[in-house]
Enzyme design. Structure first.
Site, PDB file in Angstrom:
ATOM      1  N   CYS A   5       2.563  10.893  10.992  1.00  0.00           N
ATOM      2  CA  CYS A   5       3.902  10.929  11.606  1.00  0.00           C
ATOM      3  C   CYS A   5       4.373  12.327  12.018  1.00  0.00           C
ATOM      4  CB  CYS A   5       4.910  10.244  10.694  1.00  0.00           C
ATOM      5  SG  CYS A   5       4.432   8.558  10.287  1.00  0.00           S
ATOM      6  N   HIS A  65      12.288  12.265  11.549  1.00  0.00           N
ATOM      7  CA  HIS A  65      11.340  11.189  11.820  1.00  0.00           C
ATOM      8  C   HIS A  65      12.017   9.858  11.520  1.00  0.00           C
ATOM      9  CE1 HIS A  65       7.951   8.617  11.778  1.00  0.00           C
ATOM     10  NE2 HIS A  65       7.839   8.546  10.465  1.00  0.00           N
ATOM     11  N   ASN A  87       9.368   2.521  13.466  1.00  0.00           N
ATOM     12  CA  ASN A  87       8.646   3.761  13.152  1.00  0.00           C
ATOM     13  C   ASN A  87       7.522   3.948  14.178  1.00  0.00           C
ATOM     14  OD1 ASN A  87       7.053   5.783  12.120  1.00  0.00           O
ATOM     15  ND2 ASN A  87       7.077   5.012  10.023  1.00  0.00           N
TER      16      ASN A  87
HETATM   17  N1  ACO Z   1      10.589  -9.246   4.076  1.00  0.00           N
HETATM   18  C1  ACO Z   1      11.018  -9.730   2.891  1.00  0.00           C
HETATM   19  N2  ACO Z   1      10.621  -9.246   1.719  1.00  0.00           N
HETATM   20  C2  ACO Z   1       9.761  -8.210   1.726  1.00  0.00           C
HETATM   21  C3  ACO Z   1       9.285  -7.635   2.920  1.00  0.00           C
HETATM   22  C4  ACO Z   1       9.722  -8.206   4.135  1.00  0.00           C
HETATM   23  N3  ACO Z   1       9.324  -7.752   5.342  1.00  0.00           N
HETATM   24  N4  ACO Z   1       8.459  -6.625   2.607  1.00  0.00           N
HETATM   25  C5  ACO Z   1       8.410  -6.544   1.279  1.00  0.00           C
HETATM   26  N5  ACO Z   1       9.191  -7.506   0.743  1.00  0.00           N
HETATM   27  C6  ACO Z   1       9.414  -7.807  -0.660  1.00  0.00           C
HETATM   28  C7  ACO Z   1       8.320  -7.330  -1.579  1.00  0.00           C
HETATM   29  O1  ACO Z   1       7.235  -8.235  -1.574  1.00  0.00           O
HETATM   30  C8  ACO Z   1       9.013  -7.269  -2.898  1.00  0.00           C
HETATM   31  O2  ACO Z   1       9.064  -8.555  -3.439  1.00  0.00           O
HETATM   32  P1  ACO Z   1       8.865  -8.763  -5.032  1.00  0.00           P
HETATM   33  O3  ACO Z   1      10.013  -8.028  -5.666  1.00  0.00           O
HETATM   34  O4  ACO Z   1       8.921 -10.245  -5.174  1.00  0.00           O
HETATM   35  O5  ACO Z   1       7.534  -8.158  -5.357  1.00  0.00           O
HETATM   36  C9  ACO Z   1      10.431  -6.869  -2.523  1.00  0.00           C
HETATM   37  O6  ACO Z   1      10.570  -7.130  -1.117  1.00  0.00           O
HETATM   38  C10 ACO Z   1      10.720  -5.413  -2.779  1.00  0.00           C
HETATM   39  O7  ACO Z   1       9.647  -4.667  -2.285  1.00  0.00           O
HETATM   40  P2  ACO Z   1       9.670  -3.113  -2.236  1.00  0.00           P
HETATM   41  O8  ACO Z   1       8.418  -2.619  -1.552  1.00  0.00           O
HETATM   42  O9  ACO Z   1       9.974  -2.548  -3.565  1.00  0.00           O
HETATM   43  O10 ACO Z   1      10.933  -2.944  -1.269  1.00  0.00           O
HETATM   44  P3  ACO Z   1      11.649  -1.655  -0.828  1.00  0.00           P
HETATM   45  O11 ACO Z   1      13.078  -1.769  -1.038  1.00  0.00           O
HETATM   46  O12 ACO Z   1      10.960  -0.435  -1.338  1.00  0.00           O
HETATM   47  O13 ACO Z   1      11.438  -1.695   0.749  1.00  0.00           O
HETATM   48  C11 ACO Z   1      10.002  -0.697   2.380  1.00  0.00           C
HETATM   49  C12 ACO Z   1      10.122  -1.752   1.310  1.00  0.00           C
HETATM   50  C13 ACO Z   1      10.978  -1.007   3.491  1.00  0.00           C
HETATM   51  C14 ACO Z   1       8.571  -0.725   2.943  1.00  0.00           C
HETATM   52  C15 ACO Z   1      10.325   0.669   1.762  1.00  0.00           C
HETATM   53  O14 ACO Z   1       9.612   0.878   0.581  1.00  0.00           O
HETATM   54  C16 ACO Z   1      10.046   1.792   2.702  1.00  0.00           C
HETATM   55  O15 ACO Z   1      10.633   1.907   3.764  1.00  0.00           O
HETATM   56  N6  ACO Z   1       9.143   2.711   2.322  1.00  0.00           N
HETATM   57  C17 ACO Z   1       8.794   3.806   3.162  1.00  0.00           C
HETATM   58  C18 ACO Z   1       7.631   3.369   3.928  1.00  0.00           C
HETATM   59  C19 ACO Z   1       7.539   3.930   5.293  1.00  0.00           C
HETATM   60  O16 ACO Z   1       8.502   4.233   5.963  1.00  0.00           O
HETATM   61  N7  ACO Z   1       6.293   4.049   5.718  1.00  0.00           N
HETATM   62  C20 ACO Z   1       5.987   4.443   7.035  1.00  0.00           C
HETATM   63  C21 ACO Z   1       4.942   5.447   7.076  1.00  0.00           C
HETATM   64  S1  ACO Z   1       5.401   6.899   6.239  1.00  0.00           S
HETATM   65  C22 ACO Z   1       6.664   7.442   7.063  1.00  0.00           C
HETATM   66  O17 ACO Z   1       6.720   7.280   8.255  1.00  0.00           O
HETATM   67  C23 ACO Z   1       7.666   8.157   6.368  1.00  0.00           C
END
Ligand code: ACO
Length: 330
Positions: free
Chosen positions: A116, A257, A287
């Site tokens: 990124c 970003h 993203n």
């Molecule tokens: N829809 C519904 N539920 C979902 C989804 C979805 N699309 N995706 C995950 N869940 C569920 C999970 O399975 C989990 O369920 P469980 O509790 O039964 O196991 C629950 O939601 C919580 O999951 P988490 O991963 O803990 O959710 P979180 O609040 O952390 O959100 C997310 C997930 C949005 C991916 C977050 O962690 C995030 O944004 N992380 C940063 C990742 C990122 O931006 N990566 C891009 C590359 S790096 C960068 O560019 C910075």
């Protein structure tokens, strides 16, 4: 004291595919909802490339706009530095394909693999190329088709990414009043497996096993990435400000970003920037990895939020982990 710039932006251009994919489309194939996606990420829609639309083609469209704004033709480019996590092919570089599409016959061309922050890494390299006398017009590009490496069956990643390209022409700063006041790049390879693509490279070449295991798709530990992103982007903001010799209250616009609205809000809070001084367009494009900073810059300019002389703080984080920042007086 404010640092004297070595380089400046001479032109900026972006390109996004026509196809808009809304959150509602994912509701048809995955156990997810528009409400969950908006609340947890801030994303409402993203762009997805058409079949046959390559990363190099998106990069070409963005580059032609940047060149036009800079008032130069492709033959005046001395180097093309292209950040991407989704090269069209593993060999040759997408930068070389872009060079051919542009007819930039006098350029050296190479890719940067920094995920990124690729655009900010490319900016840092361009600054170094110019400082060492390697050229005067450097085309930097962030171009991605993240949707080509995301698993459509993995709801935790499929909803996050968009396809896009952004490009800029970087040239020696004409005077002390405008240009890049600082750059900062850093990485931590120990955390690689929190965000990576296990298969399809040299360590596990593409095979029936790789495809069956779906290991050619991106894998991400979302929560860990989230925490690391906030810490690293906060540190990167501090580093770029210190190197530029300015304080946060002198910054007119934070351009982070665009990964997730909550990462952006936490970074802004750390940097002491009120949200009205933060550029946010993750809702429209998701993203877009290395294209995200130029895409946000371009929108901020067209909305009149960046004017000549505005001080900008750019910051990004991604797989590697890698992170980077820059302060620019526009
Ligand atoms: N829809 C519904 N539920 C979902 C989804 C979805 N699309 N995706 C995950 N869940 C569920 C999970 O399975 C989990 O369920 P469980 O509790 O039964 O196991 C629950 O939601 C919580 O999951 P988490 O991963 O803990 O959710 P979180 O609040 O952390 O959100 C997310 C997930 C949005 C991916 C977050 O962690 C995030 O944004 N992380 C940063 C990742 C990122 O931006 N990566 C891009 C590359 S790096 C960068 O560019 C910075």
């Amino acid at each position: 004291m404010i640092r004297r710039p070595i380089v400046e932006f001479a032109g900026l251009g972006v390109a996004v595919p026509d196809r808009v994919v809304t959150n509602a489309e994912f509701e048809k194939t995955l156990e997810t909802s528009d409400q969950w996606i908006v609340e947890r990420t801030g994303i409402r829609e993203r762009r997805v490339a058409a079949p046959g639309q390559s990363v190099a083609m998106l990069a070409r469209d963005a580059s032609l706009r940047a060149l036009e704004q800079a008032g130069i033709g492709p033959e005046a480019i001395d180097a093309i530095v292209l950040g991407t996590a989704t090269p069209d092919r593993l060999l040759p570089s997408t930068a070389c394909d872009l060079q051919a599409l542009l007819g930039a016959k006098n350029a050296a061309a190479f890719d940067i693999s920094a995920a990124c922050p690729g655009f900010l890494y490319a900016l840092t390299v361009a600054e170094g190329l110019i400082a060492s006398g390697q050229g005067t017009n450097i085309l930097i590009v962030g171009a991605e088709k993240l949707n080509s490496i995301t698993d459509p069956l993995d709801r935790s990643t499929a909803i996050l990414f968009g396809d896009a390209a952004g490009a800029a022409v970087i040239r020696p700063a004409k005077d002390a009043t405008r240009g890049v006041l600082s750059t900062f790049i850093k990485s931590d390879g120990n955390l690689a497996n929190l965000l990576y693509r296990p298969g399809g490279g040299a360590v596990d070449p593409i095979s029936e096993k790789v495809v069956a295991e779906r290991s050619h798709f991106i894998k991400m530990a979302g929560r860990e990435v989230f925490k690391s992103a906030v810490l690293a982007m906060s540190d990167a903001c501090d580093q770029a400000l210190t190197r530029a010799g300015i304080t946060a209250d002198q910054v007119d616009l934070l351009v982070p970003h665009q990964a997730n609205i909550r990462i952006i809000e936490a970074t802004a809070k750390h940097a002491g920037m009120p949200l009205e001084k933060v550029m946010i367009n993750v809702d429209r494009y998701g993203n877009t990895s290395s294209a995200s900073i130029p895409l946000a810059l371009d929108q901020a300019i067209s909305e009149g939020r960046i004017k000549r002389g505005s001080i900008l703080l750019l910051v990004a984080f991604g797989g590697g982990f890698t992170w980077a920042s820059a302060v620019v007086r526009w």
